[in-house]
Design a protein around this motif. Structure first.
Motif, PDB file in Angstrom:
ATOM      1  N   ASP A   1       0.821  -1.200   0.000  1.00  0.00           N
ATOM      2  CA  ASP A   1       0.000   0.000   0.000  1.00  0.00           C
ATOM      3  C   ASP A   1       0.866   1.267   0.000  1.00  0.00           C
ATOM      4  OD1 ASP A   1      -2.079   1.774   0.164  1.00  0.00           O
ATOM      5  OD2 ASP A   1      -2.368   1.528   2.319  1.00  0.00           O
ATOM      6  N   GLU A   2       0.774   2.063  -1.075  1.00  0.00           N
ATOM      7  CA  GLU A   2       1.531   3.302  -1.195  1.00  0.00           C
ATOM      8  C   GLU A   2       0.667   4.543  -0.978  1.00  0.00           C
ATOM      9  OE1 GLU A   2       5.144   2.459  -4.283  1.00  0.00           O
ATOM     10  OE2 GLU A   2       3.203   2.851  -5.187  1.00  0.00           O
ATOM     11  N   ALA A   3      -0.616   4.341  -0.704  1.00  0.00           N
ATOM     12  CA  ALA A   3      -1.517   5.488  -0.588  1.00  0.00           C
ATOM     13  C   ALA A   3      -1.070   6.495   0.477  1.00  0.00           C
ATOM     14  CB  ALA A   3      -2.940   5.014  -0.316  1.00  0.00           C
ATOM     15  N   PRO A   4      -0.597   6.067   1.660  1.00  0.00           N
ATOM     16  CA  PRO A   4      -0.153   7.063   2.651  1.00  0.00           C
ATOM     17  C   PRO A   4       1.012   7.912   2.151  1.00  0.00           C
ATOM     18  CG  PRO A   4      -0.534   4.948   3.698  1.00  0.00           C
ATOM     19  CD  PRO A   4      -0.597   4.710   2.233  1.00  0.00           C
ATOM     20  N   LEU A   5       1.940   7.312   1.391  1.00  0.00           N
ATOM     21  CA  LEU A   5       3.065   8.072   0.841  1.00  0.00           C
ATOM     22  C   LEU A   5       2.560   9.094  -0.169  1.00  0.00           C
ATOM     23  CD1 LEU A   5       5.622   5.164   0.173  1.00  0.00           C
ATOM     24  CD2 LEU A   5       5.217   6.445   2.283  1.00  0.00           C
ATOM     25  N   ALA A   6       1.646   8.679  -1.039  1.00  0.00           N
ATOM     26  CA  ALA A   6       1.093   9.594  -2.037  1.00  0.00           C
ATOM     27  C   ALA A   6       0.345  10.738  -1.370  1.00  0.00           C
ATOM     28  CB  ALA A   6       0.160   8.827  -2.977  1.00  0.00           C
ATOM     29  N   ARG A   7      -0.408  10.423  -0.332  1.00  0.00           N
ATOM     30  CA  ARG A   7      -1.177  11.458   0.383  1.00  0.00           C
ATOM     31  C   ARG A   7      -0.239  12.494   1.006  1.00  0.00           C
ATOM     32  NH1 ARG A   7      -2.981   8.776   4.820  1.00  0.00           N
ATOM     33  NH2 ARG A   7      -4.103   7.400   3.371  1.00  0.00           N
ATOM     34  N   GLU A   8       0.878  12.020   1.566  1.00  0.00           N
ATOM     35  CA  GLU A   8       1.839  12.917   2.187  1.00  0.00           C
ATOM     36  C   GLU A   8       2.456  13.868   1.158  1.00  0.00           C
ATOM     37  OE1 GLU A   8       5.927  12.553   4.910  1.00  0.00           O
ATOM     38  OE2 GLU A   8       4.934  10.750   4.129  1.00  0.00           O
ATOM     39  N   VAL A   9       2.820  13.335  -0.014  1.00  0.00           N
ATOM     40  CA  VAL A   9       3.393  14.166  -1.070  1.00  0.00           C
ATOM     41  C   VAL A   9       2.352  15.168  -1.573  1.00  0.00           C
ATOM     42  CG1 VAL A   9       4.288  14.149  -3.432  1.00  0.00           C
ATOM     43  CG2 VAL A   9       5.087  12.447  -1.779  1.00  0.00           C
TER      44      VAL A   9
ATOM     45  N   HIS B   1      -6.168  16.105  -3.964  1.00  0.00           N
ATOM     46  CA  HIS B   1      -5.859  14.677  -3.992  1.00  0.00           C
ATOM     47  C   HIS B   1      -7.099  13.816  -3.783  1.00  0.00           C
ATOM     48  CE1 HIS B   1      -3.253  11.233  -3.869  1.00  0.00           C
ATOM     49  NE2 HIS B   1      -3.668  10.865  -2.667  1.00  0.00           N
ATOM     50  N   THR B   2      -7.182  12.739  -4.571  1.00  0.00           N
ATOM     51  CA  THR B   2      -8.255  11.754  -4.438  1.00  0.00           C
ATOM     52  C   THR B   2      -7.626  10.379  -4.287  1.00  0.00           C
ATOM     53  OG1 THR B   2      -9.740  13.049  -5.849  1.00  0.00           O
ATOM     54  CG2 THR B   2     -10.293  10.733  -5.499  1.00  0.00           C
ATOM     55  N   GLU B   3      -8.023   9.664  -3.269  1.00  0.00           N
ATOM     56  CA  GLU B   3      -7.534   8.293  -3.116  1.00  0.00           C
ATOM     57  C   GLU B   3      -8.729   7.373  -2.881  1.00  0.00           C
ATOM     58  OE1 GLU B   3      -6.475   7.686   1.612  1.00  0.00           O
ATOM     59  OE2 GLU B   3      -4.912   8.500   0.302  1.00  0.00           O
TER      60      GLU B   3
ATOM     61  N   PRO C   1      10.564  17.711   0.874  1.00  0.00           N
ATOM     62  CA  PRO C   1      11.593  17.438   1.891  1.00  0.00           C
ATOM     63  C   PRO C   1      12.351  16.132   1.594  1.00  0.00           C
ATOM     64  CG  PRO C   1       9.485  17.990   2.903  1.00  0.00           C
ATOM     65  CD  PRO C   1       9.216  17.799   1.458  1.00  0.00           C
ATOM     66  N   GLN C   2      13.571  16.047   2.096  1.00  0.00           N
ATOM     67  CA  GLN C   2      14.405  14.863   1.870  1.00  0.00           C
ATOM     68  C   GLN C   2      13.747  13.595   2.405  1.00  0.00           C
ATOM     69  OE1 GLN C   2      17.384  14.568   0.084  1.00  0.00           O
ATOM     70  NE2 GLN C   2      16.666  16.598  -0.577  1.00  0.00           N
ATOM     71  N   SER C   3      12.924  13.727   3.433  1.00  0.00           N
ATOM     72  CA  SER C   3      12.244  12.550   3.982  1.00  0.00           C
ATOM     73  C   SER C   3      11.286  11.927   2.972  1.00  0.00           C
ATOM     74  CB  SER C   3      11.479  12.922   5.258  1.00  0.00           C
ATOM     75  OG  SER C   3      10.487  13.912   4.976  1.00  0.00           O
ATOM     76  N   MET C   4      10.834  12.720   2.018  1.00  0.00           N
ATOM     77  CA  MET C   4       9.936  12.204   0.967  1.00  0.00           C
ATOM     78  C   MET C   4      10.703  11.746  -0.274  1.00  0.00           C
ATOM     79  SD  MET C   4       6.776  14.922   1.055  1.00  0.00           S
ATOM     80  CE  MET C   4       6.024  15.441   2.613  1.00  0.00           C
ATOM     81  N   VAL C   5      11.989  12.042  -0.314  1.00  0.00           N
ATOM     82  CA  VAL C   5      12.812  11.676  -1.475  1.00  0.00           C
ATOM     83  C   VAL C   5      13.394  10.283  -1.314  1.00  0.00           C
ATOM     84  CG1 VAL C   5      14.899  12.243  -2.785  1.00  0.00           C
ATOM     85  CG2 VAL C   5      13.389  14.088  -1.977  1.00  0.00           C
ATOM     86  N   HIS C   6      13.969  10.010  -0.176  1.00  0.00           N
ATOM     87  CA  HIS C   6      14.707   8.763   0.022  1.00  0.00           C
ATOM     88  C   HIS C   6      13.825   7.732   0.731  1.00  0.00           C
ATOM     89  CE1 HIS C   6      18.380  10.532  -1.478  1.00  0.00           C
ATOM     90  NE2 HIS C   6      18.114  11.602  -0.748  1.00  0.00           N
TER      91      HIS C   6
END
Length: 647
Positions: free
Chosen positions: A319-327, A335-337, A559-564
């Motif tokens: 599940d990648e939805a939380p990562l997408a929501r954060e970005v 955003h729609t999920e 932010p770098q936390s969303m990059v790596h």
């Protein structure tokens, strides 16, 4: 985004009303690709018919109707796709005396062909497209496909007529299209999960390869398929290998900071070009590097929140939805999920044969279909992050293949020859790992052989297809780059030429077009590709990370936390499905008596894997999925052909 179809006869022997009816049926089969408008054009004296279905993106007025004739009437064109730099081409053409009635890219493309000719225009065009163009003066048909292969185009013979179209379902509508299964091409499905161009699932039927043109007249059609090897008849106007070799011969000389600045500018322009539309535009957002960068560049150039869409999977570790929501929240996207259950995903499986109409077995087709359906509820165009992995060393399988190739270099040659001589005895056992997997690569002539083993499903697919010899593909080359570049470059090229157009882009095209959604991929702008090929490998991978330069550009926006973040696949739990809700469906399709009756797949090769899988051997689910996708497709194809009105 649209769909096209048509036919060219070897002689003017069919009445206009018959050609019109056949072209109309072929076009109607592509209604999903273009629900907004449809048209046909017929010249019975020349034996040519064109059909078109339109999804209106630019110039929503009737002035964008196709098939469209050039201003002087010489050319008639049915065209699928978008030429993103059409405004710049129009600005060049107007001082040369060309006048335009509307503002569609179709009209600009025709004027450009009138001014510069077909192949020069294709060199100038930056876009995704498949084109069927009839030259009334020369009495010849041109078929063309974009550089990367974003838009599909099939052609083949139905009796003695040449038929062509965006999808096979259009060709099936011709009453004489009785082309049987190409068993050699089927072996490629079992090995790769897809059938790469120029092959197709049918005999006497081919895919036009990316960056190629094909010129045909009545004499060429009369000669028939036997007169041409498809890969030789197709002429390149842009060749990925040649362009990569040229880029490697003139490498980027600056510092990584300069490369970062240049890539940021290229991507900004590529994204801006793909945001031009007369309908709502959004983005597929997974939260990974590529889609996050596309979303960031869209939002940076938009005066309002960009529509972003993601799918979440209930109870799944994918599940990648939380990562997408954060970005999306950081960027300020609208955003729609949608969270979907296993039942939602499984409901898509029966639709796959009709959606793809050629057997296709990348199981991520299921979540891709779901996110396309979600996006279509809010937009007509969606940008995607496709291409980043193939251009910037994004796959972990590249690292494993390089490691194995380096290890093989340390094995004494006599021992390698001895081990390699026994490698062919391993058959499908090499898929399960251990010594068998090691032996399968010991006879490798180069990095191409090692990589081919890494990406293969069935290791000996010809043993599973009755009466078949395995067809060739780009992955058969020991060194795809013919001595240029590094082994890493060679693997990325192989994927760019085969896996990208015939798996990833095919998957996105069919799932998006099934719901009348246009998908655009800015990372696959040809200028971005050629720049990426010029970069040193150290700008793409380090000891700790992949896609180094892409991540540096992304770091300008988030932010770098969303990059790596660790890479996650956009996959589907096929193994769980086959042991659960899909088991009765699979059981029926894999029955030994059924396989023997159909006479295409070997029950002796397939059934033991099904039984071993049910007994706990987890590795066989990929072998079984591509067999099942073929079996389901075969049922669908026979049903469609049974309903076609024969002459």
């Amino acid at each position: 985004m649209c769909g096209l179809a048509g036919m060219l006869l070897p002689a003017a022997q069919t009445p206009a009303e018959v050609l019109q009816a056949q072209a109309l049926a072929m076009g109607q089969a592509l209604h999903h690709r273009g629900p907004d408008d449809g048209g046909t054009w017929v010249d019975a004296a020349a034996g040519i018919a064109l059909a078109h279905r339109r999804l209106s993106i630019l110039d929503l007025s009737p002035l964008g109707h196709q098939p469209m004739a050039s201003a002087d009437g010489r050319y008639v064109m049915a065209y699928n796709g978008e030429v993103y730099n059409f405004a710049a081409l129009r600005a060049e053409l107007e001082p040369l005396g060309h006048a335009f009635r509307g503002h569609s890219d179709t009209e600009v493309l025709l004027a450009a062909i009138l001014q510069w000719g077909v192949e020069d225009t294709l060199q100038r065009a930056n876009g995704m497209f498949a084109i069927a163009l009839w030259d009334r003066q020369e009495q010849c048909l041109w078929l063309a496909r974009d550089r990367v292969g974003k838009k599909p185009l099939y052609y083949g013979w139905a009796g003695d007529a040449l038929v062509f179209g965006s999808e096979l379902k259009a060709l099936w509508q011709h009453p004489d299209f009785d082309n049987d299964i190409d068993r050699d091409a089927l072996t490629l499905l079992l090995r790769l999960d897809y059938i790469p161009a120029p092959h197709s699932i049918h005999q006497r039927c081919y895919k036009l390869m990316p960056g190629r043109v094909l010129r045909l007249d009545a004499a060429a059609v009369a000669a028939g398929a036997s007169a041409h090897r498809p890969e030789q008849a197709q002429r390149p106007y842009w060749d990925a290998r040649a362009r990569m070799q040229a880029a490697l011969a003139a490498p980027f000389q600056g510092r990584i900071e300069e490369a970062e600045e240049q890539l940021d500018g290229l991507l900004r322009d590529a994204v801006a070009l793909r945001m031009v539309a007369d309908v709502p535009v959004g983005v597929f957002l997974s939260g990974g590097t590529d889609s996050s960068l596309v979303a960031a560049l869209m939002q940076a150039q938009s005066g309002q929140p960009v529509h972003s869409f993601s799918i979440g999977f209930s109870g799944s570790h994918h599940d990648e939805a939380p990562l997408a929501r954060e970005v999306a929240t950081h960027l300020g996207c609208d955003h729609t999920e949608l969270y979907v259950s296993g039942a939602d995903a499984l409901a898509v499986v029966p639709q796959l044969p009709a959606m793809f109409d050629e057997p296709f077995a990348d199981a991520s087709q299921v979540p891709t279909a779901l996110v396309a359906r979600l996006a279509r509820q809010g937009v007509t165009v969606a940008l995607s992050g496709d291409g980043g992995d193939e251009l910037f060393f994004g796959y972990t399988r590249y690292v494993r293949a390089l490691r194995n190739w380096q290890m093989l270099g340390r094995v004494p040659a006599p021992l390698r020859r001895w081990m390699g001589a026994r490698a062919h005895q391993q058959g499908e056992a090499s898929r399960t790992g251990g010594l068998a997997a090691l032996l399968a690569e010991t006879g490798a002539r180069g990095i191409g052989d090692v990589y081919r083993n890494r990406i293969s499903r069935w290791r000996d697919p010809a043993a599973a297809v009755i009466g078949a010899s395995e067809a060739g593909s780009f992955y058969d080359l020991a060194d795809p780059l013919h001595g240029a570049g590094t082994p890493a470059d060679a693997m990325m090229l192989a994927d760019f030429v085969s896996y990208l157009p015939d798996d990833l882009l095919c998957k996105v095209d069919r799932t998006s077009m099934a719901v009348s959604l246009e998908a655009r991929a800015p990372l696959l702008d040809w200028r971005v590709a050629e720049f990426a090929w010029s970069l040193p490998l150290g700008f793409k991978r380090s000891e700790s990370t992949s896609k180094v330069l892409l991540k540096r550009v992304l770091g300008r926006y988030v932010p770098q936390s969303m990059v790596h973040r660790p890479k996650r696949g956009f996959g589907a739990p096929v193994s769980d499905w086959l042991k659960g809700d899909l088991k009765p469906w699979a059981d029926e399709l894999l029955q030994p008596a059924r396989l023997e009756r159909e006479g295409v797949l070997s029950a002796a090769a397939v059934q033991p894997l099904w039984q071993q899988f049910l007994g706990g051997q987890r590795k066989w689910h990929t072998h079984l999925w591509n067999v099942l996708m073929f079996q389901a497709w075969q049922d669908h194809w026979r049903q469609v052909r049974a309903g076609v009105q024969r002459g």
